[in-house]
Design an enzyme around this catalytic site. Structure first.
Site, short mmCIF file in Angstrom:
data_model
loop_
_atom_site.label_atom_id
_atom_site.label_comp_id
_atom_site.label_asym_id
_atom_site.label_seq_id
_atom_site.Cartn_x
_atom_site.Cartn_y
_atom_site.Cartn_z
N ASP A 92 0.85 -1.20 0.00
CA ASP A 92 0.00 0.00 0.00
C ASP A 92 0.88 1.25 0.00
O ASP A 92 2.05 1.20 0.41
CB ASP A 92 -0.95 0.01 1.20
CG ASP A 92 -0.24 0.22 2.52
OD1 ASP A 92 0.66 -0.56 2.83
OD2 ASP A 92 -0.59 1.17 3.25
N GLU A 157 -0.16 -0.53 5.82
CA GLU A 157 0.82 0.07 6.72
C GLU A 157 0.71 1.59 6.77
O GLU A 157 0.81 2.20 7.84
CB GLU A 157 2.23 -0.33 6.28
CG GLU A 157 3.32 -0.02 7.30
CD GLU A 157 3.87 1.39 7.21
OE1 GLU A 157 4.49 1.86 8.18
OE2 GLU A 157 3.67 2.05 6.16
#
Length: 454
Positions: A92, A157
């Site tokens: 991500d 994250e």
């Protein structure tokens, strides 16, 4: 095969690394599904799963984590008696921010002036390619891997929602390993091999202030009607003292850093701070970045300059981030931030303070055999000795892993260096850093296997 031949293999793999990074950057895998389609993250997760499966790893699967995102897991048993190494990264990315500020499309890998530009090119898709390239090099040079492998690639994250941490605590055997390589940091400066030995934690809160039932005409009511935006500005201004140091009540901001130092000249160049602009805070740059708390206003909800009306504002909201150094418990930090925000609200305004995500600070023990193997690998790959630095950012998973596996050595490395501009517009990666760090990781896996099985 010799170490030099392994270096040649890594070099030969770089065109493939670039092509793969281009495919991965093309996914707008921002794990805020209110603003970016969830299928972009799902496609990125599947790409990662397929890539590790293609390198011979087994047990490849997508993990549905409690925050609604997916992490990728893979594993492969090693030779008899070999240690197990867990490789971590995340697919991500941060939002692109001001897309007009990008010199090339954010989700299109673009080569310019010897660098590869795109959102996630360094943080953290570039680090993911470091893992893949290292494994590909070992597979091509040696025919396989000298250690048992586990791979975990996180999907949220950057959002700080804690999905993988919660999943790991619920499945405590899943990520167990002798050594854990966190691919989510980088070198202190390009060409200087660095392990990150310290991370600040993070605590975030939002504050919403209401002063009126609705906005009022600033000419008819301004001067007597309480202004929510003005109240919010006062609250936010109280978070720093006159020098710019963190002034959150109950937190000290005089700690010192005793490791590698960060000169002001280098910091100005890395951060692109003009010479006529003063830096924030007191103490050395390293003190401010790695040893002390730092508070940042991440966003404000209020009318824009263009299109704003002549009104006294009835509501205003802000999101505030507190970076917490090792030595301060994250709960203590978050409690202090919330209490400070609540106490700073001017009389007569109504405020709601909400606790958002948080993660503990981290400090590594650099004295074990995995660190010795990494130091040898970095010396061979870069031709210079490894150094240890701090990092102002946060990786909440580190403390979860340390709690679950207290005997495991945790090493933080990566392709990021100060000029990559992670989290900003025009993020990029230096392909030479990617090449040398991929070689470093491949050599580390060899060295660590030899040290643990000799």
């Amino acid at each position: 095969m010799t170490q030099q031949s392994l270096a040649d293999v890594v070099r030969d793999l770089m065109p493939r690394a670039k092509a793969d990074l281009a495919e991965l950057v093309a996914f707008a895998s921002v794990a805020d599904f209110r603003h970016f389609p969830a299928e972009e993250s799902h496609k990125a997760a599947q790409w990662v799963a397929d890539a590790f499966a293609a390198e011979g790893l087994t047990g490849v699967r997508l993990l549905d984590t409690p925050d609604g995102t997916q992490s990728v897991y893979a594993e492969l048993p090693g030779p008899a008696g070999a240690p197990t190494v867990l490789l971590y990264s995340h697919y991500d990315v941060q939002p692109p921010l001001d897309e007009a500020g990008w010199h090339s499309p954010a989700f299109e890998l673009t080569e310019r002036d010897g660098r590869w530009y795109g959102r996630g090119a360094a943080d953290c898709k570039g680090n993911l390619l470091m893992h893949l390239t290292a494994l590909r090099a070992l597979r091509r040079a040696d025919g396989g891997y000298p250690v048992g492998l586990k791979v975990i690639v996180e999907g949220s994250e950057e959002q700080g929602t804690g999905g993988l941490e919660e999943y790991a605590r619920a499945h405590p055997d899943l990520l167990a390993a002798d050594a854990i390589v966190i691919g989510d940091t980088g070198n202190f400066t390009a060409g200087l091999p660095t392990v990150t030995a310290s991370l600040r934690g993070i605590a975030e809160a939002s504050i919403s202030i209401t002063t009126l039932a609705g906005d009022l005409h600033s000419g008819a009511f301004g001067g007597a009607a309480p202004d929510a935006l003005q109240s919010l500005v006062k609250v936010l201004a109280s978070l720093h003292d006159e020098n710019g140091d963190c002034a959150v009540t109950g937190l000290t901001a005089d700690q010192t850093w005793d490791g590698v130092q960060y000169s002001e000249e280098q910091f100005r160049a890395d951060a692109k701070v003009p010479d006529d602009i003063a830096l924030t805070g007191t103490g050395t740059v390293a003190d401010r970045l790695w040893a002390r708390p730092a508070v940042t206003v991440l966003g404000i909800d209020c009318p824009p300059v263009f299109g704003g009306s002549s009104s006294v504002q009835s509501t205003a909201r802000a999101r505030v981030s507190l970076r917490i150094p090792p030595g301060i418990d994250v709960k203590t930090g978050l409690d202090a931030l919330v209490a400070h925000l609540e106490a700073a609200v001017p009389l007569g305004a109504h405020a709601v303070v909400e606790r958002l995500g948080s993660g503990e600070p981290f400090r590594a023990d650099t004295t074990g055999p995995a660190y010795a193997a990494m130091a040898e690998a970095m010396q061979d790959a870069f031709g210079t000795a490894m150094v240890a630095s701090g990092e102002g950012g946060s990786i909440p998973l580190c403390n979860t892993l340390r709690t679950l596996y207290p005997e495991a050595e945790i090493i933080l490395i990566g392709v990021e260096e100060p000029t990559t501009q992670i989290h900003a517009v025009n993020e990029s990666v230096d392909p030479q850093e990617l090449e040398r760090m991929s070689l470093t990781e491949a050599l580390f896996l060899r060295n660590y296997a030899a040290a643990r099985t000799s």
